[in-house]
Design a protein around this motif. Structure first.
Motif, PDB file in Angstrom:
ATOM      1  N   PHE A   1       0.827  -1.209   0.000  1.00 56.45           N
ATOM      2  CA  PHE A   1       0.000   0.000   0.000  1.00 56.45           C
ATOM      3  C   PHE A   1       0.858   1.255   0.000  1.00 56.45           C
TER       4      PHE A   1
ATOM      5  N   ASP B   1       0.743   3.947   1.858  1.00 57.79           N
ATOM      6  CA  ASP B   1       1.315   4.322   3.156  1.00 57.79           C
ATOM      7  C   ASP B   1       1.580   3.082   3.992  1.00 57.79           C
TER       8      ASP B   1
ATOM      9  N   GLN C   1       0.527   0.630   5.517  1.00 59.87           N
ATOM     10  CA  GLN C   1      -0.511  -0.078   6.260  1.00 59.87           C
ATOM     11  C   GLN C   1       0.059  -1.266   7.025  1.00 59.87           C
ATOM     12  N   LEU C   2       1.132  -1.020   7.747  1.00 59.10           N
ATOM     13  CA  LEU C   2       1.632  -2.060   8.647  1.00 59.10           C
ATOM     14  C   LEU C   2       0.658  -2.198   9.802  1.00 59.10           C
ATOM     15  N   PHE C   3       0.538  -3.404  10.336  1.00 56.09           N
ATOM     16  CA  PHE C   3      -0.370  -3.615  11.466  1.00 56.09           C
ATOM     17  C   PHE C   3       0.274  -3.046  12.723  1.00 56.09           C
ATOM     18  N   PRO C   4      -0.330  -1.994  13.308  1.00 51.00           N
ATOM     19  CA  PRO C   4       0.357  -1.287  14.392  1.00 51.00           C
ATOM     20  C   PRO C   4       0.516  -2.140  15.659  1.00 51.00           C
ATOM     21  N   GLN C   5      -0.369  -3.124  15.829  1.00 54.58           N
ATOM     22  CA  GLN C   5      -0.319  -3.878  17.087  1.00 54.58           C
ATOM     23  C   GLN C   5       0.679  -5.026  17.018  1.00 54.58           C
ATOM     24  N   ARG C   6       1.276  -5.265  15.844  1.00 56.82           N
ATOM     25  CA  ARG C   6       2.245  -6.354  15.717  1.00 56.82           C
ATOM     26  C   ARG C   6       3.646  -5.793  15.524  1.00 56.82           C
TER      27      ARG C   6
ATOM     28  N   PHE D   1       2.626 -12.370   8.749  1.00 56.08           N
ATOM     29  CA  PHE D   1       1.156 -12.404   8.668  1.00 56.08           C
ATOM     30  C   PHE D   1       0.654 -13.250   7.496  1.00 56.08           C
ATOM     31  N   GLY D   2       1.156 -12.960   6.318  1.00 59.74           N
ATOM     32  CA  GLY D   2       0.708 -13.686   5.127  1.00 59.74           C
ATOM     33  C   GLY D   2       1.040 -15.170   5.211  1.00 59.74           C
TER      34      GLY D   2
ATOM     35  N   ARG E   1       6.816  -7.939   3.937  1.00 59.69           N
ATOM     36  CA  ARG E   1       5.516  -8.540   4.233  1.00 59.69           C
ATOM     37  C   ARG E   1       4.815  -8.967   2.947  1.00 59.69           C
ATOM     38  N   ALA E   2       4.895  -8.106   1.926  1.00 57.40           N
ATOM     39  CA  ALA E   2       4.221  -8.431   0.674  1.00 57.40           C
ATOM     40  C   ALA E   2       4.905  -9.601  -0.033  1.00 57.40           C
TER      41      ALA E   2
END
Lengths: 567, 368
Positions: free
Chosen positions: B81, B83, B85-90, B98-99, B146-147
């Protein structure tokens, strides 16, 4: 706000993904079903029934009663007093708390976090405890009485000061919370353009703040307009609000028609206030650009700022902490010197027959009820907030207002309504303990919704999309993204619901069975008996209640999310 | 067979077409950049391919299979993305894994792959860091890791470097190209920055108003813009109407030399600034120097023809640049006069296109 569109971003569709755009109405309806059912059965049905029973006789609707009741001098006096004490309380609270909001927003000083949590303690305290604390300070044999022979409990000042005590945090949190997030550079820009310090504040900060001030004022007005516990304890014969009068007409005089009419009057007034509130909230959400609050506070500079800080701290100490301190002191001040005699007395059934059980059992009752009530409020309020997050225009706004209504409808009416409607099959809950948590959950739901909504709304839709692209199914997305992000807010909401349920008095006083009183009910019952022992016991029990509330709040403050709700 | 095929994909938001019958093929291992101004439909294209946006018409094919009925999470594409869009809580490792978790990888597998990827993007050992402690460049690397982690068959990047400062961006774009080449990743990146697009891609697709305006190699697009829209978007302002006859063309700037075999008749011409030569005032078209703008190793001189006609940009080495207010004579080199196709893209986009092109030129490095 995070996720501002970069200058190069294509103006794509709103963040709602395709899968949610397919059948949003169905999802929303499914989410709303339980909250709507809950409110229909446990709020609308009892309230409508009791009002109907009051206004309808065998001869049909007695609407002529309305003008007749409202024309009575006694009732007129109650209406007038309710209105002006609410206005006066609101004004006084703003006067005292707005400097506090400024200090908490813009100054950094040691112990600020702890103090911020501490000023919130009174807000979640049961009204009965607040009343008792002020009685210990201003009442017969109170601190002022002992020192200077001054008693204020027969004057309106006791009520007004108790209301300030109670609502200080509302102003500090709503106004101060926003103030801390206003970008100081806006004011600096005005200064550079030639505005004086005062002009810059008046032209830039004040307009940005005004909606929040209005919202806070309306909340305070709402709470004080429907005030019950405080007035019941401090009011005396001359001072009665609508809520107290409804209680008197219902429980003491058994005048249901009068109570029904007064309930309606209160409903209409509160509905109007809520309408205005909803409007200001919407305005506030619209236009402001907010920054991280930690970047806007700095140490006070110059004599003026230090004096302001000192003044605020002194007023907090005097108005908020002194009553609580006196309450604790009184609970220890036994005829035989300071000790725990009153606390010990709480563990036994007294001879006067005030209770069927030892008063301390009320602690266990209260905690048990409050846990169940918080759980109910969490489920109902959580679903409602989730439904409201999928914004849907006017219908959703109506739903939002409905959720706030229990804050304003006479708790006494709700309690009595429970008694007369939930007593036959299929809903015969008369003898069930669940009745109390159900009534308490009604008051908890608005707090859950207000806490959850901003957090849920702040979940960036593209985070969900990111998870989906990485292979998460829709259910997995909800679990991994939404739930993970709001977990802390959920805990905060649970804590608020717990504290509010713990302190609920107006409805509980009706439906708690004599053998199972809650803490506030037990305190009120002790206070209604003459005698030093029961007075001391009331102080001790209030202290216990205060400690339980304060502990749950401090626990909350530790896990509080940055994006706090409106309370 | 192409890995990705778009067949006449159309998306409308109200009356406006964000994508208007777009056709595109991306071959396996190819790196394609979609370049266009804001609102040209680039991001919408990525959303349609990922399944986040349903097309109003047309088909999306991956490996030849129609994706209409395939939900987002089963398409096996990656999307980075704008910006991040990293998961802030991880933490970083939680984001990268994640994937893999979603695809049911074992814990051991996740751990080794996360380490491998963090190594790859130049953040070895950063797995335990909180996302909020990362700088913009580090976030970008984590988002990339991540991607890449679930090994998507197609990796899509939405303005991948948009929020980074210039130096970092220029370095990262080179790194990315090397990385994708090594991994053999198929990449579809969208950007409004031509420097970024040209440096990253094997092939560039220029979009305007929801349509593909031109497709070609970076050099080909730069040298021979297909239309006035593309030319202006790339920052070329020397676009004039002309009548071509034989080996010359009549324009408001006088007669311009043309390559033999140029299309004849009423045309739109682009004169690249490098082909505008400045000499003594008596040679050629007399112009006054309005402004000079330094662009690194070159200076762009804006000229106003004394006999009227639209202003003219010329490019030269800093040492040769005339001063503002000077009068110069202008001649044109035949190699830098390009006949543009009649632009299908309306004039209304030109204003935005120009602004963005200017921004692109200012920020991005010229890759030619």
């Amino acid at each position: 706000m995070k996720g501002a569109e970069g200058p190069g971003a294509s103006p794509g569709p709103p963040a709602t993904g395709r899968r949610r755009a397919v059948r949003p109405a169905a999802v929303r309806l499914a989410l709303m079903a339980l909250p709507l059912a809950f409110f229909a059965v446990f709020f609308a049905y009892p309230v409508v029934s009791i009002v109907g029973r009051g206004l309808r006789t065998a001869d049909g609707w007695q609407l002529g009663e309305v003008t007749q009741v409202l024309g009575r001098p006694g009732i007129l006096h109650v209406l007038w007093f309710t209105l002006w004490q609410a206005l006066a309380s609101t004004g006084l609270t703003l006067l005292i708390a707005l400097p506090g909001a400024y200090v908490f927003a813009r100054f950094s000083f040691p112990g600020k976090q702890v103090l911020r949590a501490a000023v919130t303690v009174p807000f979640v305290l049961p009204t009965v405890v607040a009343g008792t604390a002020f009685l210990a300070l201003l009442g017969r044999g109170g601190l002022l009485d002992q020192l200077w022979g001054v008693r204020l409990d027969t004057t309106v000042w006791a009520i007004l000061l108790a209301h300030v005590f109670f609502n200080y945090a509302v102003v500090v949190r709503t106004v101060g919370g926003l103030w801390a997030q206003l970008d100081p550079r806006q004011e600096e820009a005005a200064r550079v353009l030639g505005a004086s310090r005062l002009a810059a504040w008046r032209r830039v900060t004040l307009p940005a703040l005004a909606p929040a001030v209005a919202a806070a004022a309306l909340m305070v007005f709402l709470f004080t307009f429907t005030s019950f516990g405080v007035i019941q304890i401090l009011g005396g014969p001359g001072f009665s609000t609508l809520e107290v009068e409804i209680y008197r007409q219902t429980a003491e005089l058994l005048q249901l028609p009068t109570a029904a009419i007064l309930t309606l009057v209160q409903l209409v007034a509160v509905g109007a206030v809520l309408g205005v509130h909803a409007w200001t909230v919407r305005r506030r959400e619209s236009a402001l650009r907010l920054v991280d609050p930690s970047t806007t506070a700095r140490r006070p500079r110059g004599a003026g700022q230090w004096a302001l800080l000192g003044g605020v701290l002194a007023s907090v100490a005097l108005l908020l902490f002194l009553p609580l301190g006196v309450l604790v002191e009184r609970s220890l001040d036994t005829p035989g010197g300071h000790g725990f005699a009153y606390y010990r007395a709480l563990t036994s059934v007294d001879a006067s027959g005030t209770f069927l059980v030892a008063p301390l059992e009320a602690v266990w009752n209260s905690v048990r009820y409050a846990v169940v009530a918080a759980a109910i409020a969490l489920v109902v309020g959580g679903l409602a907030a989730a439904a409201l997050t999928r914004r849907a225009g006017r219908f959703a706004r109506g739903f939002d207002a409905l959720l706030m209504l229990p804050l304003g409808v006479s708790a006494v009416t709700v309690g009595f309504g429970f008694l007369i409607t939930l007593d036959k099959p299929p809903l015969d809950l008369r003898s069930s303990w669940i009745l109390v948590p159900l009534a308490q959950a009604l008051v908890g739901v608005p707090f859950v919704v207000r806490t959850m909504l901003p957090v849920l709304r702040a979940v960036d839709g593209r985070l969900r999309e990111a998870a989906a692209v990485l292979g998460a199914s829709p259910l997995r997305v909800f679990r991994e993204v939404d739930l993970a992000l709001v977990r802390r807010a959920l805990l905060v909401a649970a804590g608020f619901a717990f504290a509010v349920s713990l302190g609920e008095f107006g409805a509980t006083v009706f439906i708690a069975r004599p053998g199972n009183p809650t803490l506030p009910v037990a305190v009120a019952r002790l206070l209604s008996r003459p005698g030093d022992l029961t007075y001391g016991e009331a102080m001790a029990l209030s202290t216990v209640l205060m400690i339980v509330c304060a502990l749950s709040l401090l626990l909350l403050e530790r896990i509080r999310t940055d994006r706090s709700g409106e309370f | 067979m192409a890995l990705l095929t778009l067949e006449d994909v159309t998306v409308r938001f109200g009356a406006r077409a964000a994508l208007d019958a777009v056709r595109l093929d991306v071959a396996e291992h190819e790196i394609v950049s979609v370049l266009g101004p804001s609102g040209s439909g680039k991001s919408t294209m990525l959303r349609v391919i990922a399944g986040l946006q349903a097309p109003g018409g047309g088909r999306v094919l991956l490996d030849g299979a129609d994706q209409a009925a395939v939900p987002v999470h089963r398409r096996g594409v990656g999307l980075m993305f704008q910006d991040h869009q990293l998961f802030p809580q991880r933490d970083v490792a939680g984001n990268v894994a994640f994937g893999l978790r979603m695809h049911g990888a074992s814990r051991a597998e996740q751990r080794t792959r996360v380490e491998e990827l963090l190594e790859l993007v130049g953040l070895p050992g950063a797995g335990g860091r909180a996302v909020s402690t990362l700088s913009g460049g580090e976030q970008q690397r984590v988002a990339l890791a991540r991607a890449l982690a679930p090994r998507p068959r197609l990796l899509m990047l939405d303005e991948p470097l948009g929020q980074l400062d210039r130096g970092l961006r220029e370095r990262l774009v080179v790194e990315l190209r090397g990385l994708f080449g090594r991994l053999g990743t198929t990449v579809l990146a969208v950007t409004h920055d031509q420097g970024e697009a040209f440096a990253l891609a094997d092939r560039v697709v220029v979009m305007g108003d929801g349509r593909v305006a031109q497709t070609g190699t970076p050099l080909g697009v730069w040298q021979r813009p297909a239309s006035a829209f593309v030319a202006r978007f790339l920052g070329f302002d020397n676009v004039v109407p002309a009548t071509v006859g034989g080996e010359s063309a009549d324009t408001p700037w006088g007669k311009l030399p043309m390559e033999p075999g140029s299309p004849q008749g009423g045309r739109t011409l682009l004169v690249r600034p490098a082909g505008v030569r400045m000499a003594a005032p008596d040679d050629g078209l007399r112009c006054e120097v309005e402004t000079r703008t330094f662009r690194g190793s070159r200076v762009v001189v804006r000229l106003r023809p004394e006999g009227g006609g639209p202003p003219l940009d010329a490019e030269c080495a800093p040492a040769e640049a005339p001063r503002e207010g000077d009068t110069v004579g202008v001649t044109f080199s035949q190699d830098d006069v390009v006949v543009l196709a009649e632009s299908g893209t309306g004039a209304k986009t030109n204003a935005t296109a120009k602004t963005n092109a200017d921004a692109g030129l200012r920020d991005g490095s010229r890759s030619t």
